[in-house]
Design a protein around this motif. Structure first.
Motif, PDB file in Angstrom:
ATOM      1  N   ASP A  27      51.177  33.050  17.324  1.00 44.76           N
ATOM      2  CA  ASP A  27      51.617  33.935  16.254  1.00 44.76           C
ATOM      3  C   ASP A  27      50.467  34.797  15.740  1.00 44.76           C
ATOM      4  O   ASP A  27      50.644  35.993  15.494  1.00 44.76           O
ATOM      5  CB  ASP A  27      52.246  33.146  15.109  1.00 44.76           C
ATOM      6  N   VAL A  28      49.295  34.206  15.596  1.00 49.61           N
ATOM      7  CA  VAL A  28      48.141  34.995  15.147  1.00 49.61           C
ATOM      8  C   VAL A  28      47.799  36.052  16.196  1.00 49.61           C
ATOM      9  O   VAL A  28      47.531  37.208  15.858  1.00 49.61           O
ATOM     10  CB  VAL A  28      46.937  34.084  14.829  1.00 49.61           C
ATOM     11  N   ALA A  29      47.828  35.684  17.470  1.00 51.74           N
ATOM     12  CA  ALA A  29      47.573  36.665  18.531  1.00 51.74           C
ATOM     13  C   ALA A  29      48.633  37.767  18.519  1.00 51.74           C
ATOM     14  O   ALA A  29      48.313  38.955  18.643  1.00 51.74           O
ATOM     15  CB  ALA A  29      47.540  35.978  19.900  1.00 51.74           C
ATOM     16  N   HIS A  30      49.887  37.384  18.354  1.00 54.27           N
ATOM     17  CA  HIS A  30      50.993  38.343  18.282  1.00 54.27           C
ATOM     18  C   HIS A  30      50.791  39.320  17.127  1.00 54.27           C
ATOM     19  O   HIS A  30      50.920  40.528  17.284  1.00 54.27           O
ATOM     20  CB  HIS A  30      52.304  37.570  18.130  1.00 54.27           C
ATOM     21  N   ARG A  31      50.457  38.785  15.970  1.00 53.14           N
ATOM     22  CA  ARG A  31      50.255  39.655  14.804  1.00 53.14           C
ATOM     23  C   ARG A  31      49.063  40.582  15.027  1.00 53.14           C
ATOM     24  O   ARG A  31      49.119  41.753  14.683  1.00 53.14           O
ATOM     25  CB  ARG A  31      50.063  38.829  13.540  1.00 53.14           C
ATOM     26  N   ALA A  32      47.998  40.059  15.611  1.00 55.69           N
ATOM     27  CA  ALA A  32      46.809  40.892  15.833  1.00 55.69           C
ATOM     28  C   ALA A  32      47.098  42.002  16.829  1.00 55.69           C
ATOM     29  O   ALA A  32      46.731  43.153  16.609  1.00 55.69           O
ATOM     30  CB  ALA A  32      45.645  40.031  16.324  1.00 55.69           C
ATOM     31  N   LEU A  33      47.754  41.664  17.924  1.00 57.98           N
ATOM     32  CA  LEU A  33      47.986  42.641  18.993  1.00 57.98           C
ATOM     33  C   LEU A  33      49.132  43.597  18.709  1.00 57.98           C
ATOM     34  O   LEU A  33      49.079  44.761  19.067  1.00 57.98           O
ATOM     35  CB  LEU A  33      48.312  41.916  20.301  1.00 57.98           C
ATOM     36  N   ILE A  34      50.188  43.107  18.114  1.00 58.09           N
ATOM     37  CA  ILE A  34      51.428  43.865  18.068  1.00 58.09           C
ATOM     38  C   ILE A  34      51.821  44.279  16.663  1.00 58.09           C
ATOM     39  O   ILE A  34      52.113  45.438  16.406  1.00 58.09           O
ATOM     40  CB  ILE A  34      52.558  43.049  18.724  1.00 58.09           C
ATOM     41  N   VAL A  35      51.821  43.340  15.745  1.00 58.24           N
ATOM     42  CA  VAL A  35      52.368  43.614  14.421  1.00 58.24           C
ATOM     43  C   VAL A  35      51.374  44.383  13.551  1.00 58.24           C
ATOM     44  O   VAL A  35      51.684  45.445  13.032  1.00 58.24           O
ATOM     45  CB  VAL A  35      52.795  42.307  13.733  1.00 58.24           C
ATOM     46  N   ASP A  36      50.189  43.847  13.395  1.00 57.77           N
ATOM     47  CA  ASP A  36      49.235  44.409  12.442  1.00 57.77           C
ATOM     48  C   ASP A  36      48.111  45.225  13.069  1.00 57.77           C
ATOM     49  O   ASP A  36      47.467  45.995  12.389  1.00 57.77           O
ATOM     50  CB  ASP A  36      48.584  43.276  11.623  1.00 57.77           C
ATOM     51  N   GLY A  37      47.830  44.984  14.323  1.00 59.90           N
ATOM     52  CA  GLY A  37      46.712  45.661  14.959  1.00 59.90           C
ATOM     53  C   GLY A  37      45.362  45.187  14.445  1.00 59.90           C
ATOM     54  O   GLY A  37      44.392  45.932  14.438  1.00 59.90           O
ATOM     55  N   ALA A  38      45.293  43.919  14.023  1.00 58.42           N
ATOM     56  CA  ALA A  38      44.041  43.356  13.506  1.00 58.42           C
ATOM     57  C   ALA A  38      43.031  43.194  14.631  1.00 58.42           C
ATOM     58  O   ALA A  38      43.384  43.193  15.813  1.00 58.42           O
ATOM     59  CB  ALA A  38      44.321  41.997  12.854  1.00 58.42           C
ATOM     60  N   GLY A  39      41.796  43.012  14.262  1.00 57.94           N
ATOM     61  CA  GLY A  39      40.758  42.760  15.248  1.00 57.94           C
ATOM     62  C   GLY A  39      40.979  41.417  15.928  1.00 57.94           C
ATOM     63  O   GLY A  39      41.200  40.406  15.262  1.00 57.94           O
ATOM     64  N   ILE A  40      40.924  41.409  17.232  1.00 54.90           N
ATOM     65  CA  ILE A  40      41.210  40.201  17.995  1.00 54.90           C
ATOM     66  C   ILE A  40      40.166  39.120  17.726  1.00 54.90           C
ATOM     67  O   ILE A  40      40.491  37.932  17.690  1.00 54.90           O
ATOM     68  CB  ILE A  40      41.376  40.512  19.498  1.00 54.90           C
ATOM     69  N   ASP A  41      38.911  39.495  17.489  1.00 55.72           N
ATOM     70  CA  ASP A  41      37.876  38.494  17.200  1.00 55.72           C
ATOM     71  C   ASP A  41      38.135  37.806  15.859  1.00 55.72           C
ATOM     72  O   ASP A  41      38.005  36.583  15.754  1.00 55.72           O
ATOM     73  CB  ASP A  41      36.486  39.129  17.208  1.00 55.72           C
TER      74      ASP A  41
END
Length: 187
Positions: free
Chosen positions: A141-155
């Motif tokens: 879910d955190v990876a999903h949010r970072a990549l798709i939903v929010d565009g957060a930094g992956i690190d």
């Protein structure tokens, strides 16, 4: 195209245009749009699970906490290097690749949890499955949010997932897992 707009919105016309081919060729090769989508999801699922199984095998001899951190970090490395593949599996609708992803990875994680608890003198059964689902769900879910939903930094997302994973592993008590096992035995 499927990673970009989702399995439900990817049309054969758009896929054909992106692939520099024709709809007729795609239908001749795949039969239907749903078959094409299923093949793409299967390919991405096989690629990701093969990667994660190698990670699990490589980390087998690591101490428990290091093994958990390594597994989460590798999941995020995969997300960083294969964002389109993870988007296909996670990005747009629960029903396509997501449940199959859990079904493929949860048993390996559950087995690792059972082994770890057994080494510490505690036998757990279905509690390991629930804990595996929780741990996998958090990281995905955190990876999903970072990549798709929010565009957060992956690190930053990876650091959060590792911290959450380690907190859960540290704070979940064996008695809680055994109580869950006992409650399931009463059904």
């Amino acid at each position: 195209m499927i990673a970009e707009v989702g399995a439900d919105r990817a049309t054969m016309t758009a896929i054909a245009e992106r692939g520099a081919t024709t709809r007729v060729t795609l239908y001749a090769h795949f039969g239907s749009r749903d078959d094409l989508v299923a093949r793409v999801i299967s390919r991405e699922l096989d690629t990701f699970t093969s990667f994660m199984f190698r990670v699990y095998d490589e980390s087998e001899e690591m101490p428990y906490g290091a093994r958990a951190r390594y597994s989460v970090r590798c999941l995020f490395d995969y997300a960083r290097n294969h964002p389109a593949g993870l988007r296909v599996l996670m990005g747009h609708r629960e029903g396509h690749g997501n449940r199959r992803l859990y079904a493929a990875l949860e048993p390996r994680i559950s087995a690792r949890l059972r082994k770890n608890y057994a080494e510490r003198g505690t036998r757990i059964a279905a509690g390991a499955d629930a804990l595996a689902s929780l741990l996998l769900g958090m990281s995905l879910d955190v990876a999903h949010r970072a990549l798709i939903v929010d565009g957060a930094g992956i690190d930053a997302a990876c650091d959060l997932a590792i911290t959450a994973t380690m907190a859960v592993l540290r704070d979940v008590r064996p008695e809680q897992l055994q109580a869950l096992d006992a409650s399931l035995g009463q059904r």
